[in-house]
Structures are given as structure tokens and as C-alpha cells.
Scaffold this active site. Structure first.
Site, PDB file in Angstrom:
ATOM      1  N   LYS A 162       2.211   2.446  -5.094  1.00 30.31           N
ATOM      2  CA  LYS A 162       3.007   2.075  -6.265  1.00 30.31           C
ATOM      3  C   LYS A 162       2.242   2.308  -7.560  1.00 30.31           C
ATOM      4  O   LYS A 162       2.808   2.677  -8.575  1.00 30.31           O
ATOM      5  CB  LYS A 162       3.398   0.587  -6.190  1.00 30.31           C
ATOM      6  CG  LYS A 162       4.249   0.233  -5.009  1.00 30.31           C
ATOM      7  CD  LYS A 162       4.511  -1.253  -4.929  1.00 30.31           C
ATOM      8  CE  LYS A 162       3.316  -2.080  -4.553  1.00 30.31           C
ATOM      9  NZ  LYS A 162       2.794  -1.891  -3.196  1.00 30.31           N
ATOM     10  N   GLN A 168       2.147  -5.738  -3.344  1.00 30.14           N
ATOM     11  CA  GLN A 168       2.484  -5.814  -1.908  1.00 30.14           C
ATOM     12  C   GLN A 168       3.816  -5.079  -1.664  1.00 30.14           C
ATOM     13  O   GLN A 168       4.200  -4.248  -2.465  1.00 30.14           O
ATOM     14  CB  GLN A 168       2.558  -7.271  -1.412  1.00 30.14           C
ATOM     15  CG  GLN A 168       1.218  -7.974  -1.359  1.00 30.14           C
ATOM     16  CD  GLN A 168       0.795  -8.592  -2.677  1.00 30.14           C
ATOM     17  OE1 GLN A 168       1.579  -9.234  -3.329  1.00 30.14           O
ATOM     18  NE2 GLN A 168      -0.441  -8.388  -3.056  1.00 30.14           N
ATOM     19  N   GLY A 179      -4.235  -4.211  -4.371  1.00 24.47           N
ATOM     20  CA  GLY A 179      -5.231  -3.193  -4.695  1.00 24.47           C
ATOM     21  C   GLY A 179      -4.498  -1.926  -5.047  1.00 24.47           C
ATOM     22  O   GLY A 179      -3.842  -1.331  -4.197  1.00 24.47           O
ATOM     23  N   HIS A 180      -4.511  -1.551  -6.305  1.00 25.43           N
ATOM     24  CA  HIS A 180      -3.789  -0.356  -6.732  1.00 25.43           C
ATOM     25  C   HIS A 180      -4.794   0.715  -7.118  1.00 25.43           C
ATOM     26  O   HIS A 180      -5.638   0.496  -7.978  1.00 25.43           O
ATOM     27  CB  HIS A 180      -2.866  -0.688  -7.915  1.00 25.43           C
ATOM     28  CG  HIS A 180      -1.740  -1.601  -7.523  1.00 25.43           C
ATOM     29  ND1 HIS A 180      -0.978  -2.291  -8.424  1.00 25.43           N
ATOM     30  CD2 HIS A 180      -1.255  -1.931  -6.307  1.00 25.43           C
ATOM     31  CE1 HIS A 180      -0.064  -3.000  -7.770  1.00 25.43           C
ATOM     32  NE2 HIS A 180      -0.218  -2.803  -6.485  1.00 25.43           N
ATOM     33  N   ASP A 205       0.817  -1.225   0.000  1.00 28.85           N
ATOM     34  CA  ASP A 205       0.000   0.000   0.000  1.00 28.85           C
ATOM     35  C   ASP A 205       0.847   1.271   0.000  1.00 28.85           C
ATOM     36  O   ASP A 205       0.462   2.279   0.587  1.00 28.85           O
ATOM     37  CB  ASP A 205      -0.957   0.021   1.213  1.00 28.85           C
ATOM     38  CG  ASP A 205      -1.740  -1.272   1.326  1.00 28.85           C
ATOM     39  OD1 ASP A 205      -2.256  -1.705   0.286  1.00 28.85           O
ATOM     40  OD2 ASP A 205      -1.814  -1.853   2.416  1.00 28.85           O
TER      41      ASP A 205
HETATM   42  P1  IMP Z   1      -2.537 -12.836   1.554  1.00 31.07           P
HETATM   43  O1  IMP Z   1      -1.603 -12.266   0.549  1.00 31.07           O
HETATM   44  O2  IMP Z   1      -3.986 -12.587   1.229  1.00 31.07           O
HETATM   45  O3  IMP Z   1      -2.266 -14.278   1.853  1.00 31.07           O
HETATM   46  O4  IMP Z   1      -2.294 -12.058   2.952  1.00 31.07           O
HETATM   47  C1  IMP Z   1      -1.100 -12.223   3.704  1.00 31.07           C
HETATM   48  C2  IMP Z   1      -0.703 -10.917   4.406  1.00 31.07           C
HETATM   49  O5  IMP Z   1      -0.322  -9.966   3.424  1.00 31.07           O
HETATM   50  C3  IMP Z   1      -1.847 -10.271   5.191  1.00 31.07           C
HETATM   51  O6  IMP Z   1      -1.279  -9.606   6.315  1.00 31.07           O
HETATM   52  C4  IMP Z   1      -2.409  -9.249   4.232  1.00 31.07           C
HETATM   53  O7  IMP Z   1      -3.039  -8.174   4.890  1.00 31.07           O
HETATM   54  C5  IMP Z   1      -1.123  -8.793   3.538  1.00 31.07           C
HETATM   55  N1  IMP Z   1      -1.362  -8.302   2.171  1.00 31.07           N
HETATM   56  C6  IMP Z   1      -1.628  -9.016   1.060  1.00 31.07           C
HETATM   57  N2  IMP Z   1      -1.766  -8.220  -0.007  1.00 31.07           N
HETATM   58  C7  IMP Z   1      -1.584  -6.969   0.422  1.00 31.07           C
HETATM   59  C8  IMP Z   1      -1.563  -5.704  -0.232  1.00 31.07           C
HETATM   60  O8  IMP Z   1      -1.737  -5.572  -1.440  1.00 31.07           O
HETATM   61  N3  IMP Z   1      -1.338  -4.626   0.569  1.00 31.07           N
HETATM   62  C9  IMP Z   1      -1.099  -4.738   1.907  1.00 31.07           C
HETATM   63  N4  IMP Z   1      -1.081  -5.900   2.548  1.00 31.07           N
HETATM   64  C10 IMP Z   1      -1.317  -7.015   1.816  1.00 31.07           C
END
Ligand code: IMP
Length: 442
Positions: free
Chosen positions: A16, A227, A40-41, A13
Site C-alpha cells: 500500500k 494492515q 511497515g510500509h 503487506d
Molecule cells: P498485532 O497487530 O501486533 O497485535 O498483531 C496481530 C496480527 O496481525 C499478527 O498476526 C500480526 O502478524 C498481524 N499484523 C499486524 N500488523 C501487520 C502488518 O502491518 N502486516 C501484516 N501483518 C500484520
């Protein structure tokens, strides 16, 4: 060979998407190479806001080809909705989006597994995933036996593959949750995914061959990380991470482009820190300051709507991820969010077991124990959202930016003071030459 990467250096977040959207004008290819619909961009163009989960942010501005390459895991209904929504807003998706046939599919059982396993406590906390089936899908990719890739949807044995896997997954779901009652219907899943296959077909291609040709032709390639590096499966705050290599180390593996083609790495940071989900966060401010940052930065998840945990900038963590990702310059985002604060803190080291530590700990227990050692800087208490030249920023904002750069060991090449394209300053000379001193003309 101009391969540029945009990598988040915190827990995701970092805005980017905004940077990728701006840089795209100078690239022929924009590449998403890891993660999936957990990303989520948000990109703001004038009055319009676009929220993208799967499609690279480069889709909005130019004729660049946007690729989803083998390291990504794909949720077909999510990407089809995105394609439909962008097409209805006259974005050229049909011509410009290509998806690798090597990409792995997120299937209904992955969502179920994520939901069940996410209730588990791991190392004292819930991981708190986005519930998009990311971990279970990558688990099947690595395990191979039950993996299904995009290319499999067009093969004669697709139905048989779905039937076999559905039966195995039904047993698995029952074994991890004895109260599991949902009956997966192989025929319905086959029909549903055959429908998706038909709709996605015009976009499916061998992106690896395309990219290798692009490399041979010296084309300009922009890699868009999803991420942030602290969520990297191998190098992040394990187990509170995502399931892909979200730091700079993942670019070559996920895209199929050799590492030596990457000639510039831009590390994106927010002027403070945020994190969604569980896991240690040494500089977290679970107090009024954190709430102030959350309110002004609108720190709520694009994918899940969850409030993000907020805290001070952590130079120990970012120095680590900048070095890990081979960062050449920083892009400092959301500077405007700190504008009302009288004083701002930066974490310059941790105290762990009475020792001053500047190397980022590898175990979550050590990170949980880490007491941040702060340096306090004076705030600027001036609205910076309309400033478009770095030299016009308030003295204290420049001092803050310079201190971050010094502690992280990399220059600030881009600074952003708001969501709009125009609220961007290019301090790096090469970027300034390409994109103008500020982006206000865009
Ligand atoms: P997962 O990727 O859904 O398995 O989540 C694993 C961890 O990564 C969790 O703490 C999510 O909140 C975090 N996470 C996954 N994608 C994002 C992102 O795009 N932005 C921020 N945190 C993320």
C-alpha cells in the site's frame, strides 16, 4: 468532495505504501487513521528505500500535510526515530507531520503485556503479534481507566496519571505471569515520556478540527490504511487479527471524517496471498511454490523480519473484503513475482463439510477446514518488470488480471510490476489522466 482511501484487502503487506506515495502528488492531506508501529510500509524512490512504521507514506513526495489521527496508537520512541531519520535525508517532516492529541500512547507495560500474552494459545494457535504493544494499548483505550493519550502528556496531572497507572500495571503483569520480575519505575517512565512530549510538541495538533475544515473547503484527502481487511478486529479472521478496524469500515471512525466524504476506495491486493503470524490460511503453500514466491517477492516482515507465509490468490476472501470496504477498483501489486511459474492457481470457492461455499466463513474453525477449489491458469514466463503499458503485458498475465477482476467483481485500476515508482501502470482512466498512463515519468 474527493476523499480517496487505500485499503489492503488481504492480511496486510500488499504494498500500500508504494501506491500512497505515488498518489500523494494529487492530494493536500494524507491521513493514517488506525494501527500503530505494527505497520511497515516500504517505499522505493530511485536508489533510496524508506521503511516507515508510523509516518504516512505521503511524507516523501510533496507538500501534502500528513496526519496521524485519533484511531492510531503511537509509540513515541519509534516515531521520533523515524522523524530523525527522514529529516536527516532532507524530507520535510517538521512542516508536514501532525499528530492528533487524541491519539493513544503505547507505554512500556503494553509491550510487556503483549510479550506475556502472546505466548498464550488462542483457538489452537498463537496469534503471533508483532510485539509492538498494539492489542494491550487498544484494550486500555476501550477500557478507559488506564488509557493515556498524547494530549495528557501536556497536562499538570501527567505525573500522577503515570504513577497511578504504573502501580496498577505492575499488579496486573504479576497476576498474568506469576514469575514476572521486572519492576516498572514510574519516575523513570514519567521522565522518559516527558522528554518525548517535548520533542513531539511541534507536531501535536487537533487533527479532527483540521480535517473537518479541510472537508468544508473541499480539500483533497487521501486515507492510508495499515494492515489488511482480513486482519480487521470486527470483520477479519478473529481472533487472528489486529486490534483496529483495518478494513474500509475504519476510515471514518479513526480519522473523524464523516463516511460520506469518502468518494473513492482503492483496494490493494497482491497477485498471490501472504500472511504473517498465526491463523487459518486456506490457500497457503507450505512447499516449494510457497518458498519460490517468498524468495522472489522478498516476503519477510518489514517490522519483525519474520518470513511471511505464502500461497495462491484467494478470490473468496478478496471478494468479501472488497465488498466490505466499498472498493471501487483494485490495485494489483507484485505481478512480476509470479512471472517464472508455469501454472498459477486461483481459489474460486471453498469446500466446507462437503458443501461448495463462496461466502467467507466467520469462524476460524470453518476457515481451517475449508478446502480451496482452484482454477488453474497458464503462467506467462516472461519478465514483466520493464513493461509500462498494460496492453504490452503478456496475454496470460492479462488473462490472470482479468480473471481476478471478474471473480472479485471490481475492475483493476492499477497494476504494479516492481517496487519502483516507474513500475506502475494506471489502467483506470481518471487515474491515468491524473498520473500519466504509466508512472515512468515520475
Ligand atoms: P498485532 O497487530 O501486533 O497485535 O498483531 C496481530 C496480527 O496481525 C499478527 O498476526 C500480526 O502478524 C498481524 N499484523 C499486524 N500488523 C501487520 C502488518 O502491518 N502486516 C501484516 N501483518 C500484520
Amino acid at each position: 468532495m474527493p476523499g480517496t482511501c487505500v485499503i489492503g484487502l488481504q492480511w496486510g503487506d500488499e504494498a500500500k505504501g508504494k501506491l500512497v506515495d505515488l498518489l500523494t502528488a494529487d492530494f493536500d492531506w494524507v491521513v493514517r487513521y488506525q494501527g500503530g508501529a505494527n505497520a511497515g510500509h516500504t517505499v522505493v524512490v530511485g536508489e533510496d528505500t524508506y521503511k516507515l512504521h508510523h509516518i504516512p507514506s505521503g511524507i516523501l513526495s510533496t507538500e501534502a500535510k500528513n496526519l496521524i489521527t485519533p484511531g492510531v496508537v503511537l509509540n513515541p520512541p519509534t516515531i521520533l526515530k523515524e522523524i530523525e531519520s527522514l529529516t536527516s535525508r532532507n524530507i520535510r517532516v517538521a512542516e508536514n507531520l501532525l499528530i492528533s492529541d487524541r491519539v493513544h500512547l503505547v507505554l512500556p507495560w503494553h509491550l510487556e503485556e503483549d510479550r506475556i500474552l502472546n505466548k498464550a494459545v488462542v483457538d489452537g494457535e498463537n496469534i503471533g503479534t508483532t510485539l509492538r504493544g498494539i492489542g494491550p494499548c487498544y484494550r486500555d483505550k476501550v477500557g478507559r481507566t488506564y488509557a493515556v493519550r498524547v494530549g495528557d502528556m501536556y497536562r499538570p496531572d501527567f505525573r500522577e496519571k503515570i504513577e497511578r497507572t504504573t502501580a496498577a500495571k505492575q499488579n496486573l503483569l504479576g497476576s498474568i505471569d506469576p514469575s514476572y520480575a521486572l519492576q516498572l519505575n514510574a519516575d523513570e517512565i514519567y521522565q522518559e515520556y516527558s522528554g518525548y512530549a517535548e520533542k513531539l510538541k511541534p507536531h501535536v495538533a487537533d487533527t479532527t478540527a483540521m480535517l473537518l475544515d479541510a472537508v468544508d473547503a473541499d480539500a483533497r484527502i487521501l486515507f492510508e490504511g495499515a494492515q489488511g481487511a482480513l486482519l480487521d478486529i470486527d470483520h477479519g479472521t478473529f481472533p487472528f487479527v489486529t486490534s483496529s478496524n483495518s478494513s474500509g469500515v475504519g476510515v471514518a471512525a479513526g480519522s473523524g471524517v464523516p463516511p460520506r466524504c469518502i468518494t473513492r476506495v482503492i483496494g490493494v491486493i497482491k497477485a498471490y496471498s501472504t500472511r504473517v503470524g498465526g491463523g487459518p490460511f486456506p490457500t497457503e503453500q507450505d512447499n516449494e511454490t510457497g518458498q519460490h514466491i517468498r524468495d522472489l517477492g522478498n516476503e519477510y516482515g518489514t517490522t519483525t523480519g519474520r518470513p511471511r507465509r505464502c500461497g495462491w490468490f484467494d478470490a473468496v476472501a478478496v471478494r468479501y473484503t472488497a465488498r466490505l470496504s466499498g472498493v471501487d477498483m483494485l490495485s494489483l501489486m507484485m505481478l512480476d513475482v509470479l512471472s517464472e511459474l508455469e501454472e498459477i492457481q486461483i481459489c474460486v470457492a471453498y469446500e466446507i463439510n462437503g458443501q461448495r461455499v463462496t461466502d467467507f466463513p466467520s469462524h476460524p474453525d470453518d476457515l481451517r477446514q475449508a478446502k480451496p477449489i482452484y482454477e488453474t491458469l497458464a503462467g506467462w514466463q516472461t519478465d514483466v518488470t520493464k513493461i509500462d503499458r498494460a496492453e504490452d503485458l503478456p496475454e496470460n498475465a492479462i488473462a490472470y488480471m482479468n480473471r481476478i477482476s471478474e471473480l472479485v467483481g471490481r475492475p483493476v485500476g492499477v497494476a504494479s510490476v516492481g517496487p519502483d515508482r516507474a513500475q506502475t501502470m494506471f489502467l483506470d482512466e481518471e487515474l491515468a489522466q491524473t498520473y500519466g498512463n504509466s508512472a515512468s515519468s515520475r
